[in-house]
Motif scaffolding. Structure first.
Motif, short mmCIF file in Angstrom:
data_model
loop_
_atom_site.label_atom_id
_atom_site.label_comp_id
_atom_site.label_asym_id
_atom_site.label_seq_id
_atom_site.Cartn_x
_atom_site.Cartn_y
_atom_site.Cartn_z
N ASN A 1 5.58 -13.37 -2.94
CA ASN A 1 4.32 -12.96 -2.32
C ASN A 1 4.04 -11.47 -2.56
OD1 ASN A 1 1.99 -12.94 -0.75
ND2 ASN A 1 3.10 -12.79 1.19
N GLY B 1 0.57 -10.46 -0.69
CA GLY B 1 0.63 -10.27 0.75
C GLY B 1 1.46 -9.05 1.13
N LYS B 2 2.57 -8.85 0.45
CA LYS B 2 3.41 -7.68 0.73
C LYS B 2 2.65 -6.38 0.45
CE LYS B 2 7.56 -9.32 1.92
NZ LYS B 2 8.22 -8.98 3.19
N ASP C 1 7.84 -3.01 2.54
CA ASP C 1 6.98 -3.65 3.53
C ASP C 1 7.60 -3.61 4.93
OD1 ASP C 1 5.43 -5.42 5.09
OD2 ASP C 1 6.49 -7.14 4.26
N GLU C 2 8.78 -4.18 5.07
CA GLU C 2 9.33 -4.42 6.40
C GLU C 2 9.83 -3.15 7.08
OE1 GLU C 2 12.07 -7.65 5.82
OE2 GLU C 2 10.48 -8.95 5.05
N ALA D 1 0.24 -5.76 3.20
CA ALA D 1 0.95 -5.34 4.41
C ALA D 1 1.40 -3.88 4.30
CB ALA D 1 2.14 -6.25 4.65
N LEU E 1 -0.24 -10.17 5.52
CA LEU E 1 0.95 -10.66 4.82
C LEU E 1 0.71 -12.05 4.24
CD1 LEU E 1 3.91 -9.93 4.14
CD2 LEU E 1 4.57 -11.09 6.26
N THR E 2 -0.07 -12.85 4.94
CA THR E 2 -0.38 -14.22 4.49
C THR E 2 -1.67 -14.29 3.69
OG1 THR E 2 -1.49 -14.68 6.59
CG2 THR E 2 0.85 -15.25 6.44
N ARG E 3 -2.20 -13.09 3.34
CA ARG E 3 -3.49 -13.02 2.63
C ARG E 3 -4.58 -13.78 3.40
NH1 ARG E 3 -2.38 -15.30 -3.04
NH2 ARG E 3 -0.73 -16.38 -1.92
N TYR F 1 -0.93 -7.47 10.86
CA TYR F 1 0.11 -7.50 9.83
C TYR F 1 0.30 -8.92 9.29
CZ TYR F 1 4.89 -7.32 7.95
OH TYR F 1 6.00 -7.44 7.16
N ASP F 2 0.41 -9.88 10.19
CA ASP F 2 0.62 -11.26 9.76
C ASP F 2 -0.57 -11.77 8.96
OD1 ASP F 2 2.46 -13.69 10.15
OD2 ASP F 2 0.50 -14.49 10.74
#
Length: 237
Positions: free
Chosen positions: A66, A69-70, A141-142, A73, A49-51, A45-46
């Motif tokens: 972002n 990234g979202k 996303d979250e 994710a 999310l950070t591409r 996931y990380d």
């Protein structure tokens, strides 16, 4: 090692430690492969999310947010939800009928609290890009990740032995909420970690309430709506 990798290591490591603590309290009655799978999912996931920590060449155009990234994710969470089962992961419009009264009551309280905070702490009006982002991506996303697929894996690891006002819950609710709070509170700079205790509390505790709503209704729909409301209302009043 780049700071982002240190933050990832601290985030996953602290969540693993929380899981081990819960396992000790549960006297080892844990399905360890599911806990390991949950931690590996956090790493994936990380990374998305950070591409890929800036290495994935995806660009939706000029923005301060972002979106890329979202989006990656969200796609990861949907793919994992398809494997686990969409309804099992809460990715469904079908809700438990008996869960509606309590879930709506708590939702009304949360809406009132965030509206009150927004009125008491006014912010500058947001531009269209900011408003569009806050109305959509944080919740999608979250909630799909933390109250969806990650929660399912942690529930498989620890079980849901308790009924909290009619919602089946277990250690996974606490660990997923801790992981959510920590991602907003953990920092790394100048060779050391820092944790903002206020940010941890202000994100982790509401996360636990959203877990309850998700378990009470069997769906992440209300948590998504509440999350996006909480993020956007400060820009709307």
């Amino acid at each position: 090692m780049p700071d982002a990798i240190w933050v990832l290591s601290g985030w996953v490591g602290a969540t693993a430690a929380a899981g081990l603590l819960c396992a000790a309290v549960a006297r080892g009655r844990v399905r360890w492969l599911w806990l390991a799978a949950a931690l590996l999912l956090m790493v994936a996931y990380d990374a998305l999310l950070t591409r890929g920590y800036g290495r994935i060449p995806l660009d939706f155009g000029p923005s301060d947010w972002n979106w890329e990234g979202k989006t990656l994710a969200v796609l990861l969470s949907l793919a994992v939800a398809a494997w686990l089962g969409f309804r099992r992961s809460g990715v469904t419009l079908r809700h438990y009928r008996t869960g509606w009264p309590g879930a709506l009551a708590l939702s009304a309280v949360l809406v009132a609290v965030f509206l009150g905070l927004a009125l008491y702490f006014p912010t500058e009006p947001a531009d269209a890009d900011t408003l569009a982002f806050q109305l959509t991506m944080p919740g999608l996303d979250e909630e799909l990740f933390y109250r969806g697929v990650l929660l399912v894996m942690l529930n498989e690891a620890f079980g849901r032995p308790l009924s909290v006002l009619g919602a089946p819950m277990g250690w996974g609710a606490l660990v997923s909420s801790f992981a959510f709070g920590l991602t907003h509170a953990l920092g790394y700079a100048d060779g050391g970690f820092s944790v903002d205790a206020t940010a941890l509390a202000l994100t982790g505790l509401p996360a636990l309430l959203l877990v309850w709503i998700r378990e009470k209704t069997g769906s992440v729909v209300l948590p998504i709506l509440l999350h996006n409301f909480a993020n956007s209302i400060f820009h709307l009043v």
